[in-house]
Motif scaffolding. Sequence first.
Motif, PDB file in Angstrom:
ATOM      1  N   LYS A   1       0.838  -0.876   0.154  1.00 59.66           N
ATOM      2  CA  LYS A   1       0.037  -0.115   0.202  1.00 59.66           C
ATOM      3  C   LYS A   1       1.057   1.165  -0.193  1.00 59.66           C
ATOM      4  O   LYS A   1       0.625   2.217  -0.491  1.00 59.66           O
ATOM      5  N   LYS A   2       2.231   1.629   0.429  1.00 56.19           N
ATOM      6  CA  LYS A   2       3.191   2.201   0.353  1.00 56.19           C
ATOM      7  C   LYS A   2       4.057   1.696   0.494  1.00 56.19           C
ATOM      8  O   LYS A   2       4.925   0.642   1.612  1.00 56.19           O
TER       9      LYS A   2
ATOM     10  N   GLY B   1       0.421   1.033  -4.837  1.00 54.15           N
ATOM     11  CA  GLY B   1       0.270   1.215  -3.573  1.00 54.15           C
ATOM     12  C   GLY B   1       0.072   2.790  -3.712  1.00 54.15           C
ATOM     13  O   GLY B   1      -0.333   3.133  -4.495  1.00 54.15           O
ATOM     14  N   ASP B   2      -0.987   3.702  -2.570  1.00 57.05           N
ATOM     15  CA  ASP B   2      -1.537   4.365  -2.622  1.00 57.05           C
ATOM     16  C   ASP B   2       0.003   5.304  -2.593  1.00 57.05           C
ATOM     17  O   ASP B   2      -0.463   6.961  -3.071  1.00 57.05           O
ATOM     18  N   GLU B   3       0.987   5.347  -1.763  1.00 59.84           N
ATOM     19  CA  GLU B   3       1.282   6.480  -1.718  1.00 59.84           C
ATOM     20  C   GLU B   3       3.173   5.401  -2.222  1.00 59.84           C
ATOM     21  O   GLU B   3       3.527   4.336  -2.545  1.00 59.84           O
ATOM     22  N   VAL B   4       3.700   6.388  -3.347  1.00 63.65           N
ATOM     23  CA  VAL B   4       4.707   5.973  -4.324  1.00 63.65           C
ATOM     24  C   VAL B   4       6.040   6.694  -3.811  1.00 63.65           C
ATOM     25  O   VAL B   4       6.232   7.504  -4.224  1.00 63.65           O
TER      26      VAL B   4
ATOM     27  N   SER C   1      -1.211   7.916 -12.503  1.00 66.07           N
ATOM     28  CA  SER C   1      -2.115   8.390 -10.842  1.00 66.07           C
ATOM     29  C   SER C   1      -3.690   9.391 -10.684  1.00 66.07           C
ATOM     30  O   SER C   1      -4.295   8.700 -10.781  1.00 66.07           O
TER      31      SER C   1
ATOM     32  N   LYS D   1      -4.090   6.088  -7.857  1.00 69.25           N
ATOM     33  CA  LYS D   1      -3.006   5.491  -7.994  1.00 69.25           C
ATOM     34  C   LYS D   1      -1.779   5.514  -8.673  1.00 69.25           C
ATOM     35  O   LYS D   1      -1.924   5.352  -9.633  1.00 69.25           O
ATOM     36  N   PRO D   2      -0.487   5.720  -8.044  1.00 73.66           N
ATOM     37  CA  PRO D   2      -1.002   6.720  -6.693  1.00 73.66           C
ATOM     38  C   PRO D   2      -1.675   7.915  -6.214  1.00 73.66           C
ATOM     39  O   PRO D   2      -1.056   8.385  -7.482  1.00 73.66           O
ATOM     40  N   SER D   3      -2.160   7.805  -5.112  1.00 70.92           N
ATOM     41  CA  SER D   3      -2.335   9.243  -5.194  1.00 70.92           C
ATOM     42  C   SER D   3      -0.840  10.026  -4.634  1.00 70.92           C
ATOM     43  O   SER D   3      -1.025  11.644  -4.334  1.00 70.92           O
TER      44      SER D   3
ATOM     45  N   PHE E   1       2.879  10.700  -5.330  1.00 66.70           N
ATOM     46  CA  PHE E   1       4.366   9.978  -5.332  1.00 66.70           C
ATOM     47  C   PHE E   1       5.900  10.951  -5.281  1.00 66.70           C
ATOM     48  O   PHE E   1       5.662  11.976  -5.198  1.00 66.70           O
TER      49      PHE E   1
END
Length: 323
Positions: A203-204, A221-224, A243, A248-250, A252
Amino acid sequence: MSVCWPNLPKDVKRIIVEPLCRIDRLNLRQCSWGDKLFVDLVSKPIREVNFMASRSYIIIRYDEEYEDYFGHSEGNTEVRRSKNLLPFNSFSMSEDFQIVAWRSLQKMMKSQNNEIDTLNFSFIGRLNFNEEDNEPQIIIPNLPEKTLNVRKLSIFLDSSEEMTKRIVQFAKPGLDSLNVSITVKNVNDPSEMGSLEQLKTAKKIRSNLMLTLNHSMELEGDEVINKTTLINDEGVVELLKKSLSSGKPSKFHYNRLWPDIPTIVSSFDSIAWSLETSEQFDNLGNHFKIDLSKKNFILSNDNSSLFVEFDKFSARGFILNKQ
């Protein structure tokens, strides 16, 4: 009739003891022999394990309250253990210190049913020794037979990619957080780890592995934070479009040395960041510390928008809205 600790039923005592931290348990177990035995029987899940390896020793810390030290000493292993905040207990073993340390980790994970909240590995120094140095060779991790159910996994510093891959493969996919920040020997060679489900489904994710564009596009992931150097300007465009279309990712951060900003920005409806623009997005400060000395843009496609900050090394930002 007053209720006091010695008269409480064991089931009630268990309810009281289970949430206690190990410091409070240590105080309680010192009250009487009966309390010591009872507290020792009430297990408390370990939440975080830190495995730190160097040329001559390995330290394993459990919740910063247990500590096992395994030192290399002329072919033998010196073991020092501290549990429940008690003084170290020392002894020697005739086996290699690495084998003993990995086996100890395996045993501890098995006692936790191979479930752990946070697992951190750090490798310090030149661990791939040359035979002429008369130093021990680093061994492949002796991890549990069953895959680990871990929420947060981190691997730092001088871990080889082979070892890192073995560790990551023993974690079940769907990690809440995966951090791979290791020493990369050749920044031109794509990583063999790019196809691992654990990377794709985290997810991250924070990674400095040399991921190709295809592997980067597969990250869910949501955060990359993706620090590969194998992405060109066209690749950055594709990742930003992903995105915008999927959400996704929200958030980056992509590495790109000297990005051609006009080329990237021209692929979107764009607005250069300004004080006037900031009035339209007054909540940006809650998400991102804006550096006005850098090139900032609002990039849009259909009904979605991104805030993107460019500098000479990267493109980073987050989704403003997704409809």
